[in-house]
Scaffold this motif. Structure first.
Motif, PDB file in Angstrom:
ATOM      1  N   ALA A  12       0.853  -1.199   0.000  1.00  0.00           N
ATOM      2  CA  ALA A  12       0.000   0.000   0.000  1.00  0.00           C
ATOM      3  C   ALA A  12       0.885   1.245   0.000  1.00  0.00           C
ATOM      4  O   ALA A  12       1.937   1.271   0.646  1.00  0.00           O
ATOM      5  CB  ALA A  12      -0.909  -0.011   1.220  1.00  0.00           C
ATOM      6  N   GLU A  13       0.448   2.235  -0.809  1.00  0.00           N
ATOM      7  CA  GLU A  13       1.252   3.459  -0.860  1.00  0.00           C
ATOM      8  C   GLU A  13       1.268   4.151   0.489  1.00  0.00           C
ATOM      9  O   GLU A  13       0.220   4.324   1.118  1.00  0.00           O
ATOM     10  CB  GLU A  13       0.664   4.414  -1.900  1.00  0.00           C
ATOM     11  CG  GLU A  13       1.325   4.289  -3.245  1.00  0.00           C
ATOM     12  CD  GLU A  13       0.771   5.296  -4.216  1.00  0.00           C
ATOM     13  OE1 GLU A  13       0.559   6.446  -3.803  1.00  0.00           O
ATOM     14  OE2 GLU A  13       0.535   4.891  -5.370  1.00  0.00           O
ATOM     15  N   LEU A  14       2.462   4.523   0.883  1.00  0.00           N
ATOM     16  CA  LEU A  14       2.569   5.240   2.166  1.00  0.00           C
ATOM     17  C   LEU A  14       2.222   6.710   1.933  1.00  0.00           C
ATOM     18  O   LEU A  14       2.479   7.245   0.858  1.00  0.00           O
ATOM     19  CB  LEU A  14       3.999   5.140   2.688  1.00  0.00           C
ATOM     20  CG  LEU A  14       4.415   3.783   3.214  1.00  0.00           C
ATOM     21  CD1 LEU A  14       5.875   3.818   3.604  1.00  0.00           C
ATOM     22  CD2 LEU A  14       3.553   3.381   4.401  1.00  0.00           C
ATOM     23  N   PRO A  15       1.648   7.331   2.888  1.00  0.00           N
ATOM     24  CA  PRO A  15       1.441   8.771   2.737  1.00  0.00           C
ATOM     25  C   PRO A  15       2.789   9.474   2.722  1.00  0.00           C
ATOM     26  O   PRO A  15       3.756   8.968   3.295  1.00  0.00           O
ATOM     27  CB  PRO A  15       0.633   9.167   3.973  1.00  0.00           C
ATOM     28  CG  PRO A  15       0.951   8.116   4.977  1.00  0.00           C
ATOM     29  CD  PRO A  15       1.215   6.858   4.219  1.00  0.00           C
ATOM     30  N   PRO A  16       2.884  10.622   2.031  1.00  0.00           N
ATOM     31  CA  PRO A  16       4.155  11.342   2.043  1.00  0.00           C
ATOM     32  C   PRO A  16       4.519  11.754   3.465  1.00  0.00           C
ATOM     33  O   PRO A  16       3.636  11.920   4.310  1.00  0.00           O
ATOM     34  CB  PRO A  16       3.882  12.568   1.169  1.00  0.00           C
ATOM     35  CG  PRO A  16       2.410  12.675   1.091  1.00  0.00           C
ATOM     36  CD  PRO A  16       1.847  11.316   1.282  1.00  0.00           C
TER      37      PRO A  16
END
Lengths: 369, 393
Positions: A12-16
């Motif tokens: 899952a893409e991590l938040p910036p």
């Protein structure tokens, strides 16, 4: 060999990171980027804390606007009552209150007369504009000065306030364009004598302060005419302002003329156009378009410079403010009055400068790299 | 060949010949100017005779009969009108010089501030520019003066900087320089030091270009500029004294007094002009291509070096011409001092006009002086501009 590469399981893409987006990052980038920045930010915040709250308290929280005399005001805050009571004077000057509708009527007429200039289907805009320039002053003097058909006569020395400021600016602006175009063309002329005359006039007028030009207009103009002629103060001021703004406009327009490539001049000649045809149809439309931002800036300068007529004894917006300050019933309320007058000037100049910036972006004539 | 020789083109009628036309136009223009000029001069002379006003510049030698509130040279009402003009001129020059220095400092600070990465500083500087640039200078002057007169403390509670400079309702007080015997040599040493410093800087630059060796130029220049006058000062037995102001019971005594009008005029002119200079500085810096800065950092220059060696020299080329016209504007706007009661050239000229009625001569002198100021400033700036201009190879 059959390959069965297992489908790539994407995490899952991590938040910036919190430090690169959002308000915190903004704060860090714009206010606390380096230790030096942090110190500067703190100093500025301290400065604002020192200046802004007392200002707000003076202008809003402790200010008074009720009542009708200065007795209702305290010296802790501003006394906007003076502005409320003298608002009419700030706008119309000493123009008789029962005749103020004439000024309003004139304002409506001016706005209405400008509307056709924005109609896309009107072809003869230049002709129309010239017509307006000739007809308007006559209409204005008939309506504003009166003295015919039951209209009460109002001497020009009673005109004042924002109305007079706008009037002088309009006349200055309207006069400066034709004077400026003629002087600029004269300065670029091949005829040495015409050129010398134009250069001398432009450089002398631009080399001295407007106030000396106005002084000359007010002291020397009466000497120039045969005995028995009299010119009122307002006309003298208008003549001085027109000459002054014309000289400045000439230099702006000359900039535009110089930016037109030589080929355009040669092409116009090759087409067999006469001098005035080639200037009016080929060169000037391009040159003026190039310098529109400069022209608007000259208008802004002219608008601000109209305040100098108070030194000739006319009551423009600033002159009226000075008169109110000097009146005994509003003694000690000078700051409020000047702030109000300054706000009046500021609104117009700021609007014009925003307009000029927008034009500059639209026309891309600024220095862009 | 049956073809006849080409006929010479028919000469156009003389009124269509451009040369003849232009001569006719110019003769007409001269005639018109002379006629109008003669008509106006004739009317003026008639009017002046009718009013009984004498003409000519003879009035300059007559005693003026009025006092001036701030004088830089000896003057009182028994001196001549010519001297009064000179006093006004010097007052204008004083305001112009002080205003230009202050406006340049504020303008550069604000202009650079508008480009700051710091959001708060950039906003603050933008607000400064947008407010001050859009309000007439005359209103600002009157406002500053009103504010100054109402907030300045009484002499007893002066704002003081170390017992040497005082600011109160009577004005700004600075120490007065009193030359004693032998001071001439000391005053002479200052221009000599400046010339020496300039010669040294030139020599050092040439040496660096020839040999590649550089000297600590700034320090040595500073040493010459400060050291030589200081040595002369000590060697000639301290020929210059400073007279300090003392705050007495009623009004300050001694020192050099600058009126509150002067302070208001300088402050008003410089904060207004600074808003224009700030915009000039900003556009000058923005005009430097990004590639220049990137190239400089690729060469390994530090941030301060990039600014000093790459950005500023190029930005100055864009900044100097419009900066000149702002300096001129400030000088011309100093004539508005008349509105706050500062005795500058224009205000003195107005008084002289009231006293003598010789409007034509008074206006001619005043305009000539302002024109001269303009010409000197633009000549200097053109010289400077030519010096730093791009050398095209």
């Amino acid at each position: 060999m059959a390959t069965d590469i297992a489908p790539h399981a994407t995490a899952a893409e991590l938040p910036p990171p919190r430090t690169s987006v959002g308000p915190l990052a903004w704060l860090k980038q714009n206010l606390f980027a380096t230790p030096k920045d942090t110190v500067l930010t703190i100093l500025v915040v301290l400065f604002l804390l020192w200046v802004v709250p007392p200002l707000l308290r003076w202008a809003i929280f402790d200010a008074t606007i009720s009542g009708t005399t200065r007795d209702v005001c305290t010296f802790d805050g501003a006394c906007w009552t003076v502005i409320k009571m003298r608002f009419g004077q700030l706008i119309y000057g000493l123009y008789p209150p029962e005749a103020r509708w004439r000024v309003n009527l004139m304002a409506v007429l001016v706005v209405l007369s400008l509307v056709p200039l924005f109609l896309p289907w009107l072809k003869q805009k230049l002709l129309y504009g010239a017509g307006v320039l000739i007809v308007m002053p006559i209409v204005a003097s008939l309506i504003l000065e009166g003295g015919w058909g039951g209209l009460q006569q109002v001497e020009t020395n009673l005109w004042g306030g924002l109305f007079l400021t706008l009037l002088i600016s309009f006349v200055g602006i309207a006069a400066s364009l034709p004077i400026g175009i003629l002087l600029a063309l004269g300065r670029r002329s091949n005829m040495p004598i015409i050129k010398a005359l134009c250069v001398t006039l432009i450089e002398i007028v631009r080399g001295v302060p407007l106030i000396t030009v106005l002084f000359m207009a007010s002291v020397m103009l009466p000497l120039f005419f045969p005995p028995g002629w009299s010119i009122d103060k307002l006309t003298r001021a208008l003549i001085g302002v027109s000459i002054f703004s014309g000289a400045y406009m000439a230099e702006v327009i000359r900039g535009g003329l110089q930016a037109i490539p030589k080929g355009q001049y040669e092409a116009a000649n090759a087409m067999g156009l006469s001098y005035w045809q080639s200037m009016g149809l080929i060169i000037l439309p391009q040159a003026l378009r190039l310098v529109i931002p400069g022209i608007v800036n000259t208008f802004i300068g002219l608008f601000k410079d109209t305040s100098l007529v108070l030194i000739m004894g006319l009551y423009d917006l600033l002159g009226i403010a000075r008169m109110i300050v000097a009146s005994p019933e509003w003694l000690g309320r000078s700051i409020e009055t000047y702030v109000a007058a300054g706000f009046g000037f500021w609104i117009f100049c700021y609007a014009m400068s925003r307009y000029s910036q927008r034009l500059e972006r639209k026309l891309h004539t600024g220095h862009k790299h | 060949m049956a073809q006849s020789a080409p006929r010479p083109p028919a000469r156009p009628p003389f009124w269509n010949d451009p040369l003849v036309r232009s001569i006719i136009y110019q003769v007409l223009a001269i005639g018109l100017v002379c006629a109008v000029g003669w008509y106006l001069i004739h009317n003026t002379i008639t009017n002046l005779q009718r009013l009984g006003v004498s003409t000519g510049f003879g009035f300059l030698d007559r005693p003026s009969g009025f006092d001036i509130s701030q004088v830089l040279i000896d003057y009182n009402s028994t001196y001549s009108f010519g001297r009064a003009f000179l006093v006004g001129l010097l007052n204008t020059a004083l305001v112009a010089v002080c205003g230009i220095v202050l406006a340049t400092i504020i303008g550069f600070l604000v202009g650079i501030g508008r480009l700051s990465r710091n959001w708060l500083i950039a906003r603050l500087c933008t607000t400064y520019v947008e407010i001050l640039r859009n309000i007439p200078i005359l209103l600002q002057l009157i406002f500053v003066y009103t504010l100054l007169v109402s907030v300045l403390p009484a002499p007893r509670e002066s704002l003081a900087i170390g017992e040497t400079v005082f600011l109160n309702t009577s004005g700004l007080f600075v120490p007065r320089v009193i030359p004693l015997a032998g001071a001439g040599l000391f005053f002479l040493s200052i221009p000599i030091a400046v010339v020496l410093a300039w010669l040294f800087a030139r020599w050092a630059r040439i040496r660096r270009e020839l040999t590649g060796q550089s000297l600590p130029r700034n320090w040595i220049t500073l040493l010459i500029l400060v050291g030589l006058p200081l040595l002369t000062f000590l060697a000639t037995g301290r020929p210059v004294e400073l007279e300090y102001t003392t705050i007495g019971r009623f009004r300050p005594q001694g020192g050099f007094a600058l009126q509150p009008e002067f302070v208001a005029l300088v402050v008003g002119l410089s904060i207004y002009t600074a808003s224009y200079i700030a915009e000039i500085v900003r556009s000058g810096i923005l005009a430097i291509g990004k590639g220049q800065i990137e190239a400089a950092s690729a060469l390994g220059l530090e941030r301060s070096q990039i600014l000093r060696l790459v950005v500023v020299p190029q930005a100055l080329r864009v900044i100097v011409p419009p900066l000149t016209s702002q300096y001129l504007n400030l000088t011309k706007n100093s004539s508005l001092g008349v509105a706050v009661g500062y005795p500058d050239l224009f205000s003195v000229a107005g008084t002289i006009n009231n006293q003598t009625g010789q409007a034509v001569e008074v206006i001619a002198i005043t305009m000539a002086v302002y024109l001269l100021f303009s010409l000197i400033t633009s000549a200097f700036m053109n010289w400077y501009n030519a010096r730093i201009a791009l050398v095209e190879r």
